[in-house]
Scaffold this motif. Structure first.
Motif, PDB file in Angstrom:
ATOM      1  N   LYS A   2     -53.618  17.831   5.493  1.00  0.00           N
ATOM      2  CA  LYS A   2     -52.301  18.489   5.527  1.00  0.00           C
ATOM      3  C   LYS A   2     -52.488  20.007   5.624  1.00  0.00           C
ATOM      4  CE  LYS A   2     -47.998  19.192   2.961  1.00  0.00           C
ATOM      5  NZ  LYS A   2     -47.124  18.799   1.861  1.00  0.00           N
ATOM      6  N   LEU A   4     -50.506  23.632   5.911  1.00  0.00           N
ATOM      7  CA  LEU A   4     -49.236  24.347   5.722  1.00  0.00           C
ATOM      8  C   LEU A   4     -49.360  25.728   6.369  1.00  0.00           C
ATOM      9  CD1 LEU A   4     -46.469  24.664   4.253  1.00  0.00           C
ATOM     10  CD2 LEU A   4     -47.741  25.322   2.211  1.00  0.00           C
ATOM     11  N   VAL A  44     -47.062  21.199   8.387  1.00  0.00           N
ATOM     12  CA  VAL A  44     -45.753  21.659   7.921  1.00  0.00           C
ATOM     13  C   VAL A  44     -45.675  23.147   8.253  1.00  0.00           C
ATOM     14  CG1 VAL A  44     -44.253  22.042   5.935  1.00  0.00           C
ATOM     15  CG2 VAL A  44     -45.619  19.952   6.074  1.00  0.00           C
ATOM     16  N   ILE A  46     -43.430  26.535   7.934  1.00  0.00           N
ATOM     17  CA  ILE A  46     -42.302  27.226   7.303  1.00  0.00           C
ATOM     18  C   ILE A  46     -42.052  28.466   8.158  1.00  0.00           C
ATOM     19  CG2 ILE A  46     -41.391  28.226   5.162  1.00  0.00           C
ATOM     20  CD1 ILE A  46     -42.408  25.391   4.688  1.00  0.00           C
ATOM     21  N   LYS A  59     -43.304  19.234  11.414  1.00  0.00           N
ATOM     22  CA  LYS A  59     -42.160  19.343  10.514  1.00  0.00           C
ATOM     23  C   LYS A  59     -41.896  20.833  10.271  1.00  0.00           C
ATOM     24  CE  LYS A  59     -41.276  17.965   5.688  1.00  0.00           C
ATOM     25  NZ  LYS A  59     -39.921  18.367   5.567  1.00  0.00           N
ATOM     26  N   GLU A  61     -39.574  23.823   8.622  1.00  0.00           N
ATOM     27  CA  GLU A  61     -38.529  24.206   7.671  1.00  0.00           C
ATOM     28  C   GLU A  61     -38.171  25.658   7.938  1.00  0.00           C
ATOM     29  OE1 GLU A  61     -38.886  23.373   3.452  1.00  0.00           O
ATOM     30  OE2 GLU A  61     -39.907  21.490   3.930  1.00  0.00           O
ATOM     31  N   ALA A  72     -40.074  27.446  -0.335  1.00  0.00           N
ATOM     32  CA  ALA A  72     -40.502  26.391   0.599  1.00  0.00           C
ATOM     33  C   ALA A  72     -42.023  26.228   0.572  1.00  0.00           C
ATOM     34  CB  ALA A  72     -40.025  26.730   2.016  1.00  0.00           C
ATOM     35  N   LYS A  75     -43.264  24.508  -2.652  1.00  0.00           N
ATOM     36  CA  LYS A  75     -42.932  23.082  -2.650  1.00  0.00           C
ATOM     37  C   LYS A  75     -44.045  22.251  -1.985  1.00  0.00           C
ATOM     38  CE  LYS A  75     -39.694  21.557   0.132  1.00  0.00           C
ATOM     39  NZ  LYS A  75     -38.472  21.779   0.884  1.00  0.00           N
ATOM     40  N   HIS A  76     -44.652  22.818  -0.945  1.00  0.00           N
ATOM     41  CA  HIS A  76     -45.654  22.077  -0.175  1.00  0.00           C
ATOM     42  C   HIS A  76     -47.092  22.429  -0.526  1.00  0.00           C
ATOM     43  CE1 HIS A  76     -43.006  20.060   2.670  1.00  0.00           C
ATOM     44  NE2 HIS A  76     -42.277  21.158   2.703  1.00  0.00           N
ATOM     45  N   ASP A  79     -50.252  19.939  -2.501  1.00  0.00           N
ATOM     46  CA  ASP A  79     -51.027  18.871  -1.851  1.00  0.00           C
ATOM     47  C   ASP A  79     -51.484  19.252  -0.439  1.00  0.00           C
ATOM     48  OD1 ASP A  79     -48.532  18.781  -0.682  1.00  0.00           O
ATOM     49  OD2 ASP A  79     -48.453  16.600  -0.572  1.00  0.00           O
ATOM     50  N   SER A  80     -51.504  20.561  -0.136  1.00  0.00           N
ATOM     51  CA  SER A  80     -52.003  21.002   1.177  1.00  0.00           C
ATOM     52  C   SER A  80     -53.500  21.267   1.101  1.00  0.00           C
ATOM     53  CB  SER A  80     -51.276  22.272   1.631  1.00  0.00           C
ATOM     54  OG  SER A  80     -49.934  21.984   1.928  1.00  0.00           O
ATOM     55  N   ILE A  83     -53.930  26.225   3.829  1.00  0.00           N
ATOM     56  CA  ILE A  83     -52.683  27.007   3.929  1.00  0.00           C
ATOM     57  C   ILE A  83     -52.988  28.278   4.727  1.00  0.00           C
ATOM     58  CG2 ILE A  83     -50.807  28.166   2.698  1.00  0.00           C
ATOM     59  CD1 ILE A  83     -51.354  26.423   0.283  1.00  0.00           C
TER      60      ILE A  83
END
Ligand code: CTP
Length: 209
Positions: A2, A4, A44, A46, A59, A61, A72, A75-76, A79-80, A83
């Motif tokens: 994952k 971010l 993800v 942002i 995804k 946001e 935001a 929140k993520h 578990d990333s 980043i």
């Protein structure tokens, strides 16, 4: 894996129609997000206010202010695995925001600004074991010195430093050139190229194998 990613500017409201922002186009962050998706990562993104289309398979946001971006991201973040903070987050925001349009009065106007939260600093202070944290540093002088200072202060694994003194690269431009600086002081130059190419090279280096 994952990943971010943040991109674009933030917009800090003064009143109903006025704001403070910056010239970030979001293109570097969006290019990194697309390259991460193409590398098979769960992405993800942002995004601050930009005019770019939402990339397929990502995804997104949308946020406006530094405070919204912080919420935001946090929140993520937990578990990333990776980043990447490519957003040009405002360091200051108006202390008082009016829902109405401010009317002019005789004489000058002073707008009081207060510091926003440094999202990357908070992430660095709470970094889980094994997470890869990457920042960006846009500088007009002392590129390596200033960027290395940010890397150390914010407990980052990598910082992507770019010289924004030339208008053909970096901030708001189509192309970019990056000096990637690692925790142990290693420096890797990613030469001037379009942002998609630079994004791919950056991920080749920072993504855990
Ligand atoms: N950043 C952040 N939260 C902020 C400000 C910046 O997460 N409130 C992140 C940016 O996304 C970028 C890095 O921090 O990855 C930039 O570092 P910073 O020291 O904030 O750079 P500048 O804002 O350019 O600071 P200075 O004016 O000191 O150069």
């Amino acid at each position: 894996m994952k990943v971010l990613i943040t991109a674009g500017p933030t917009l800090e409201r003064i009143d109903a129609i006025r704001f403070i922002s910056n010239r970030s186009s979001g293109r570097m962050g969006y290019a990194v997000a697309e390259a991460a998706r193409d590398a098979g990562c769960m992405v993800v993104l942002i995004s601050g206010p930009v005019t770019l289309p939402v990339p397929q398979g990502i995804k997104v946001e949308k946020v406006e202010s530094a405070a919204e971006m912080a919420a935001a991201v946090f929140k993520h973040a937990v578990d990333s695995d990776v980043i990447i903070m490519a957003a040009a987050v405002a360091d200051y925001t108006p202390k008082n925001k009016s829902d109405r349009k401010l009317k002019k009065t005789p004489g000058d106007l002073t707008i009081e600004l207060e510091r926003t939260e440094d999202i990357l600093l908070t992430l660095g202070n709470n970094k889980p074991e094994g997470q890869v944290l990457v920042g960006f540093a846009a500088e007009t002088e002392n590129l390596v010195k200033y960027a290395t200072g940010k890397l150390q202060r914010k407990n980052l694994d990598w910082i992507a430093a770019n010289d924004i003194s030339a208008s053909d690269r970096g901030f708001g431009a189509d192309a970019n050139e990056i000096t990637l600086i690692g925790r142990s002081g290693q420096q890797i130059n990613i030469p001037l190229a379009d942002k998609k190419t630079v994004a791919r090279r950056l991920l080749d280096i920072i993504l855990p194998q």
